[in-house]
Write a protein that holds these residues in place. Structure first.
Motif, short mmCIF file in Angstrom:
data_model
loop_
_atom_site.label_atom_id
_atom_site.label_comp_id
_atom_site.label_asym_id
_atom_site.label_seq_id
_atom_site.Cartn_x
_atom_site.Cartn_y
_atom_site.Cartn_z
N ASN A 89 -10.96 5.58 6.90
CA ASN A 89 -9.57 5.90 6.53
C ASN A 89 -9.22 4.57 6.18
O ASN A 89 -8.00 4.50 5.59
CB ASN A 89 -8.77 6.57 7.56
CG ASN A 89 -9.06 7.95 7.78
OD1 ASN A 89 -9.61 8.61 6.66
ND2 ASN A 89 -9.41 8.35 8.96
N PHE A 90 -9.66 3.38 6.31
CA PHE A 90 -9.23 1.93 6.16
C PHE A 90 -9.70 1.77 4.80
O PHE A 90 -10.35 2.37 4.14
CB PHE A 90 -9.94 0.98 6.97
CG PHE A 90 -9.50 1.13 8.44
CD1 PHE A 90 -8.38 2.15 8.93
CD2 PHE A 90 -10.37 0.23 9.22
CE1 PHE A 90 -8.24 1.63 10.18
CE2 PHE A 90 -10.05 0.03 10.72
CZ PHE A 90 -8.88 0.96 11.15
N GLY A 91 -8.68 0.79 3.93
CA GLY A 91 -9.02 0.71 2.58
C GLY A 91 -8.30 -1.03 2.27
O GLY A 91 -7.69 -1.41 2.97
N TYR A 92 -8.66 -1.36 1.16
CA TYR A 92 -8.13 -2.50 0.45
C TYR A 92 -7.12 -1.94 -0.13
O TYR A 92 -6.99 -1.05 -1.03
CB TYR A 92 -9.22 -3.21 -0.37
CG TYR A 92 -10.51 -3.54 0.45
CD1 TYR A 92 -10.79 -4.75 0.92
CD2 TYR A 92 -11.58 -2.75 0.38
CE1 TYR A 92 -11.86 -5.09 1.71
CE2 TYR A 92 -12.89 -3.07 1.07
CZ TYR A 92 -12.84 -4.15 1.74
OH TYR A 92 -14.16 -4.59 2.50
N ILE A 93 -5.85 -2.96 -0.07
CA ILE A 93 -4.66 -2.44 -0.76
C ILE A 93 -4.33 -3.73 -1.86
O ILE A 93 -4.33 -4.71 -1.46
CB ILE A 93 -3.58 -2.29 0.38
CG1 ILE A 93 -4.12 -1.27 1.42
CG2 ILE A 93 -2.15 -1.84 -0.38
CD1 ILE A 93 -4.16 0.14 0.77
N GLY A 94 -3.62 -3.21 -2.98
CA GLY A 94 -3.35 -4.16 -4.17
C GLY A 94 -1.91 -3.63 -4.51
O GLY A 94 -1.25 -2.63 -4.17
N GLY A 108 4.00 0.53 -7.49
CA GLY A 108 3.01 1.12 -6.46
C GLY A 108 1.99 0.54 -6.13
O GLY A 108 2.40 -0.99 -6.01
N ILE A 109 1.09 0.99 -5.37
CA ILE A 109 -0.08 0.39 -4.77
C ILE A 109 -1.08 0.76 -5.34
O ILE A 109 -1.23 1.90 -5.88
CB ILE A 109 0.16 0.35 -3.26
CG1 ILE A 109 -0.27 1.95 -2.75
CG2 ILE A 109 1.33 -0.05 -2.69
CD1 ILE A 109 -0.47 1.87 -1.26
N VAL A 119 -10.88 2.34 -8.09
CA VAL A 119 -9.58 1.98 -7.46
C VAL A 119 -8.74 3.21 -7.86
O VAL A 119 -8.92 3.37 -8.85
CB VAL A 119 -9.11 0.53 -7.99
CG1 VAL A 119 -9.11 0.39 -9.21
CG2 VAL A 119 -7.69 0.13 -7.37
N MET A 120 -8.05 3.44 -7.07
CA MET A 120 -6.65 4.62 -7.46
C MET A 120 -5.42 3.98 -7.00
O MET A 120 -5.18 3.09 -6.59
CB MET A 120 -6.90 5.85 -6.49
CG MET A 120 -8.22 6.54 -6.65
SD MET A 120 -8.37 7.80 -5.62
CE MET A 120 -7.21 9.19 -6.42
N ILE A 153 -5.90 -6.31 -7.40
CA ILE A 153 -6.38 -5.95 -5.95
C ILE A 153 -7.49 -6.87 -5.66
O ILE A 153 -8.33 -7.24 -6.48
CB ILE A 153 -6.97 -4.43 -5.73
CG1 ILE A 153 -7.23 -4.14 -4.27
CG2 ILE A 153 -8.02 -4.12 -6.88
CD1 ILE A 153 -7.09 -2.61 -4.06
N THR A 154 -7.45 -7.48 -4.38
CA THR A 154 -8.59 -8.29 -4.04
C THR A 154 -9.33 -7.56 -2.81
O THR A 154 -8.70 -6.73 -1.91
CB THR A 154 -8.13 -9.34 -3.27
OG1 THR A 154 -7.34 -10.38 -4.32
CG2 THR A 154 -9.06 -10.33 -2.92
#
Length: 158
Positions: A89-94, A108-109, A119-120, A153-154
């Motif tokens: 459930n973890f993710g990278y966020i941008g 948004g993110i 990426v969504m 996003i990184t």
């Protein structure tokens, strides 16, 4: 993506990657379900930069008069698969920004799940004030010609 190893040859490409050079790529735009989106005469642009063990991606999409926005949530292919994370459930966020031309901006993110290939985008609000959800043909607003989105996003490549 790995760090330099003993005995590994230094190449111009390897040095450029470590120096954070930007490389153009064309991300594939798909949807999670239903009708596929079609770029038509719109514009889709992407680039990425490898810097050590991270990859930063920038994607921009501008709709044209023949662009169709698909049936499910928007997804954009990454240049490299993301590394796995400790929890599914973890993710990278941008960050992301949608523009309903001449009307409003929608912040948004964007997210990439661990081991993900795309990426969504997610909005905290929609044009009607409904609950946060992934962007699609009508979220955060009804997309049309001249509307555009950008994301950055990184993440850590696998």
């Amino acid at each position: 993506m790995t760090n330099w190893l003993a005995g590994q040859k230094i190449t111009a490409g390897g040095l450029n990657n470590d120096a954070g050079q930007w490389t153009a790529y064309t991300p594939t735009w798909t949807s999670s379900s239903g009708a596929a989106p079609s770029l038509g005469n719109g514009t889709l642009d992407g680039e990425y930069s490898l810097n050590g063990s991270t990859c930063t991606v920038r994607i921009a999409l501008a709709g044209g008069s023949t662009t169709t926005w698909g049936g499910g949530q928007h997804r954009f292919a990454l240049p490299f698969t993301a590394a796995s994370l400790a929890n599914a459930n973890f993710g990278y966020i941008g960050s992301a920004l949608g523009s309903d031309l001449g009307t409003a901006y929608y912040p948004g993110i964007c997210r990439i799940f661990g081991a993900g290939t795309f990426v969504m985008l997610i909005s905290p609000t929609t044009a009607t004030g409904s609950a946060p959800a992934e962007w699609n043909a009508t979220r955060p607003f009804t997309w049309g010609s001249g509307d555009h989105l950008s994301l950055e996003i990184t993440y850590k490549p696998a």
